[in-house]
Design an enzyme around this catalytic site. Structure first.
Site, PDB file in Angstrom:
ATOM      1  N   ARG A 181       0.892  -1.145  -0.056  1.00  0.00           N
ATOM      2  CA  ARG A 181      -0.004   0.121   0.033  1.00  0.00           C
ATOM      3  C   ARG A 181       0.876   1.305   0.168  1.00  0.00           C
ATOM      4  NH1 ARG A 181      -5.181  -1.956   3.438  1.00  0.00           N
ATOM      5  NH2 ARG A 181      -6.000  -3.289   1.860  1.00  0.00           N
ATOM      6  N   GLN A 223      -9.270   1.631   2.261  1.00  0.00           N
ATOM      7  CA  GLN A 223      -8.351   2.232   3.253  1.00  0.00           C
ATOM      8  C   GLN A 223      -8.813   3.121   4.286  1.00  0.00           C
ATOM      9  OE1 GLN A 223      -4.942   1.375   2.550  1.00  0.00           O
ATOM     10  NE2 GLN A 223      -5.833   0.229   0.668  1.00  0.00           N
ATOM     11  N   TYR A 279      -6.368   0.074  -7.064  1.00  0.00           N
ATOM     12  CA  TYR A 279      -5.749  -0.993  -6.702  1.00  0.00           C
ATOM     13  C   TYR A 279      -5.333  -1.423  -5.292  1.00  0.00           C
ATOM     14  CZ  TYR A 279      -1.567   0.085  -9.267  1.00  0.00           C
ATOM     15  OH  TYR A 279      -0.630   0.632  -9.801  1.00  0.00           O
ATOM     16  N   GLU A 280      -5.110  -2.390  -4.849  1.00  0.00           N
ATOM     17  CA  GLU A 280      -4.351  -2.644  -3.367  1.00  0.00           C
ATOM     18  C   GLU A 280      -5.157  -2.144  -2.428  1.00  0.00           C
ATOM     19  OE1 GLU A 280      -1.421  -4.365  -4.115  1.00  0.00           O
ATOM     20  OE2 GLU A 280      -1.640  -4.858  -2.117  1.00  0.00           O
ATOM     21  N   GLY A 281      -6.467  -2.410  -2.612  1.00  0.00           N
ATOM     22  CA  GLY A 281      -7.576  -2.036  -1.429  1.00  0.00           C
ATOM     23  C   GLY A 281      -7.874  -0.445  -2.170  1.00  0.00           C
TER      24      GLY A 281
END
Lengths: 589, 589
Positions: free
Chosen positions: A295, A446, A439-441
């Protein structure tokens, strides 16, 4: 055409003067990471990245990655640039020496990732994805797995992927349906389809190491039944040489808004041979180990693109002539002045600078805490830094990537019509940067991580400790810093009030904090940047030279024009969730 | 794939229940524009636009306009769709009956433009640009010019362009260098290069009528030496038939971020034959006559794309399953719920709805004032409406186009990774909508127009009158409207304070208002939307049915979650310009 020059001076300012990276040499592992070494690394990395990778940003966007018979061809020049980048050891900069890394601090690798993302965000994903695979194997792999894969990932002759998402399983990984059937030899046969797999297939490395989330027969439903498997593109023989091609194939690459140079693959696993990594059914927990780093890396992608937009906008505003200052009558001369004379153009440029440089301080400081949390001899220091990383990771990921989009948009706006056409490269920044918010959450996730988990972790100590640090910095500031301390005190006070409200709200209605999470994260990010700008202003105060005077001017702009945004957000956060949750679905049409 | 359905119900709600369009029938010219006629027009337009033009949005983006040997080919299907659109009379909807228009109110044409922009923003520019040419000739052309061109522009067998921008003359038209040399027959030879000419060349119409800004020999420097010329692609014979090809050629079409279906041309005029329109050296003033309408049209483009994004995001959020409500434990069932159960997804959807529907009310009401300002028998009404149009035009242009980008971005975010790939059409909205913030006067220039000109026009009466109208609406609201009236009262009060500060600041430092202009325009737009949401809530209050309940819910969301943004902007505006203007250029690097 847009250009990119790694902002080495600003990076050194942050590393040396803001976060005192030299203090890491007190840790045995980093005793060689002196200021000289760091300067040398930054200079070398900048030279190579700017000259060989940055110049491929626009051609890579125009050409894109392409798929033919299951083989992906990266844009012209990527192969050579990647080879020399890997050869120079940049991928292994912060990797372990025993696995052919250079054992330097993560915060230094962070600066290099910042450069690489600004030079060419699409390119940066090829080495970038190897990090996750390396960290997962380091944390959970068997000794044999470590020996098989980690040096190759560190040297970059192999690359990695993270195969999580499926058509029905995106943010909700509990829905993963890919199957892993155990075989007598201890391996598994992997069967399923994964989508949005960054660098899933390409022509840059000899092998690609997929880390795949899948379910074994009879595993529990939901996220507690998911395991992690390593699935190499080419199987590896006993002697470490490459064996037969595994049944992990790229079926398609996505047509996207941006990052065209990066291959985003649909991957079909048709009884591909894989090997369990870590414990059965612990795949999600295993993923979380590397989540912070992943992240943070996405935050750096937003930072890099923001830097690229800012540099070009400033250059353009000093060259492009159009209009005249408000204070000069047309009759005095009909010649145009450069557009940097216009207040609104300056407002945009300062906004871009203040957000970008502020985010750099926040990101690098968080990265230094990663180093401390993993390597400091004192457990208390490790724990405190771990807490700080936990708190700031969602802020770095979401706030900085939102900044990436905002600053890219301002970059287009500064160029006017010339920003909208492809020729100047400014619109590419907008197209590239939007994915970082997803992406990546997603940034919504978040924000939920921040309010749902991080605020309550360690009995709610995380924000308390951070706010104490801000207050301590405020308390030690001299009166001449009032231009920052006054707005920051007021903003911090608003954030503290809102934080207390949020924590309390969770006792009554979980939806209150969830509905407010994104706005709250924005507040948190703004106050954090205020804190770092105060530190920057203190360092710059009294120092000579345009660099330091520029820092003071930018700190002043941030405190005056951007930080007060928090006062528009505070009442929104504390208004709760009724207006969001009460209306029935049929009213939303 | 994204779809688009013209929001006829919402349009009728705004036209009939919010702005009472029926009152226009009191004006003789519009006595036929009854509610029945209006409903019929909207239904027919929606059917044709949705079915023949909306379906070409994504294919038009993928194919783009192309140039071969000076001829531009529009994307497949555009030619047929344009022909039937023109045949149906939509282009001439609000044009004069004597020039083959239908003589209906501008506000009705506004609704059709809203539809067309949402269906296919790139396509909408081909008929859209004809409006400016029509209005310019109507206001300044000779009778012969009117007779030669206006019916063709109204019927759509010819189209128009506005040739203003040059490589060195964008926002600063005083730098126009194109030459116009008078000939003995009263015509002029036009020589110069124009860039960013929307619909400068295409295959949709028999002729293209360029309105070109140029300078005659010996004309004064700056904007006072610029004249307007009509330059047809094909010269027109005495009998009205098309004659020889004029030397107005498309040299290139731009590669852009979006609106790929629209040809954005580099136009070379090489001794092209042109004819003066209006007085010599009054070209800029002549342009300003049609500026309000053109800027409102761009606002509608932002509105249309926002509507498109909103519709699709709502549909997706009700279909896509992922995760579960916070209040339900995973163990109860591992099935996913649709993502509309998530507070943050709802926050995004309501934000999209509240901004889009709010902007529709603001835009249509402003359009109705255009009708009143031009046609009402009472001069006082005409003047008051003219003032309102002057005030709200920059707000509609800049605020709504910023909304277009914000809402498009949220649309991508609701879809997650699926929003970033081309397949679902959501990323196109972001790419298409960014240009609306730039052309027809950048949003920075709109903001300068608002604070620099409109606030001080008529001795500063424009904002005073508007605020009085808002207060009157507040005063007549019942106590049950407190959910809107309380936040709106507070927001209006902030806006009034800031407005007074801005007006006063101009006496001391012109840069103060210029540096704050964009933030001020945001405040103005938010309060305006608050005002319209109050009107909508009053209308909906007590009425049955999901449509009205949805309006109340959205009004509540706007007042609770979006309107308070003004309180973050007010201190920023009133902080002045020192932090922006004092730093020397060398500090901005």
């Amino acid at each position: 055409m847009a250009t990119y020059k790694s902002p080495v001076q600003d990076m050194e300012f942050v590393l040396n003067e803001i976060i005192n990276v030299g203090s890491l040499t007190e840790i045995e592992k980093f005793e060689d990471a002196t200021e000289d070494i760091i300067t040398g690394v930054l200079d070398e990395a900048a030279k190579q990245i700017d000259n060989t990778i940055g110049v491929l940003n626009e051609s890579g966007d125009a050409e894109g990655a392409s798929l033919n018979n299951g083989e992906v061809t990266t844009p012209e020049g990527f192969k050579e640039a990647y080879a020399s980048y890997a050869e120079s050891g940049w991928i292994g900069l912060d990797k372990d020496i025993e696995f052919d890394g250079q054992g330097l601090p993560y915060v230094l690798a962070t600066a290099v990732t910042d450069m690489l993302s600004g030079a060419n965000a699409a390119f940066s994903l090829y080495p970038g994805l190897s990090n996750g695979a390396y960290e997962a194997l380091k944390a959970h792999g068997t000794q044999a797995q470590k020996e098989t894969y980690m040096s190759h990932l560190s040297l970059g002759d192999w690359s990695g992927t993270m195969c999580l998402t499926e058509p029905g399983a995106g943010s909700d990984l509990g829905q993963v349906r890919t199957k892993a059937v155990p075989q007598e030899d201890g391996s598994y046969l992997i069967e399923g389809n994964k989508i949005f797999i960054t660098a899933g297939e390409h022509d840059l490395t000899d092998n690609i190491i997929h880390l795949v989330l899948a379910r074994t027969p009879g595993a529990p439903e939901g996220i507690r039944g998911i395991s992690m498997f390593v699935v190499p593109k080419f199987l590896i023989n006993e002697d470490g040489s490459l064996g037969e091609r595994n049944a992990a194939e790229c079926a398609n690459i996505e047509e996207k808004m941006g990052i065209h140079g990066s291959s985003t693959c649909v991957m079909n696993f048709t009884d591909a041979k894989g090997y369990l990594v870590g414990e059965l059914n612990k795949g999600i927990q295993n993923m979380f180990v590397m989540m912070n780093a992943a992240r943070l890396m996405v935050g750096l992608q937003g930072l890099g693109v923001a830097e690229r937009a800012t540099q070009n906008a400033i250059t353009y505003a000093k060259e492009r002539k159009q209009g005249r200052p408000l204070t000069r009558k047309a009759e005095s001369s009909f010649d145009s002045d450069t557009i940097i004379v216009h207040p609104d153009v300056r407002r945009m440029l300062f906004t871009m600078k203040a957000l970008t440089e502020g985010c750099r301080m926040m990101a690098y400081d968080t990265a230094k805490h990663v180093d401390l949390s993993e390597n400091h001899p004192d457990e208390a220091v490790r724990n405190a830094s771990k807490a700080r990383v936990d708190l700031m990771t969602p802020v770095c990921k979401a706030f900085i990537t939102d900044v990436g989009v905002e600053v890219s948009g301002l970059g287009v706006q500064v160029y006017g019509g010339h920003g909208y056409i492809k020729e100047h490269g400014m619109e590419q920044n907008m197209r590239d940067s939007k994915i970082f918010c997803i992406y990546e959450g997603t940034n919504g996730i978040q924000a939920m991580d921040l309010v749902g988990r991080k605020l309550s972790m360690n009995d709610g100590q995380l924000p308390i400790d951070f706010f104490a640090e801000v207050k301590s910095e405020l308390a030690s500031a001299s009166a001449e810093m009032a231009f920052v301390t006054q707005p920051l005190t007021s903003a911090l006070s608003a954030l503290e009030e809102v934080t207390a409200w949020l924590i309390k709200s969770k006792e009554e209605d979980l939806n209150d904090s969830a509905a407010a999470a994104v706005d709250y994260l924005q507040m948190f990010g703004l106050v954090s940047l205020g804190y770092y700008w105060l530190r920057a202003a203190k360092v710059a105060s009294g120092k000579e030279g345009v660099f330091y005077q520029g820092k003071l001017a930018t700190a002043n702009f941030f405190a005056t024009k951007l930080l007060p945004r928090v006062h528009g957000l505070a009442p929104v956060v504390m208004s709760g969730s009724r207006c969001v949750m009460e209306p029935s679905e049929e009213l939303i049409v």
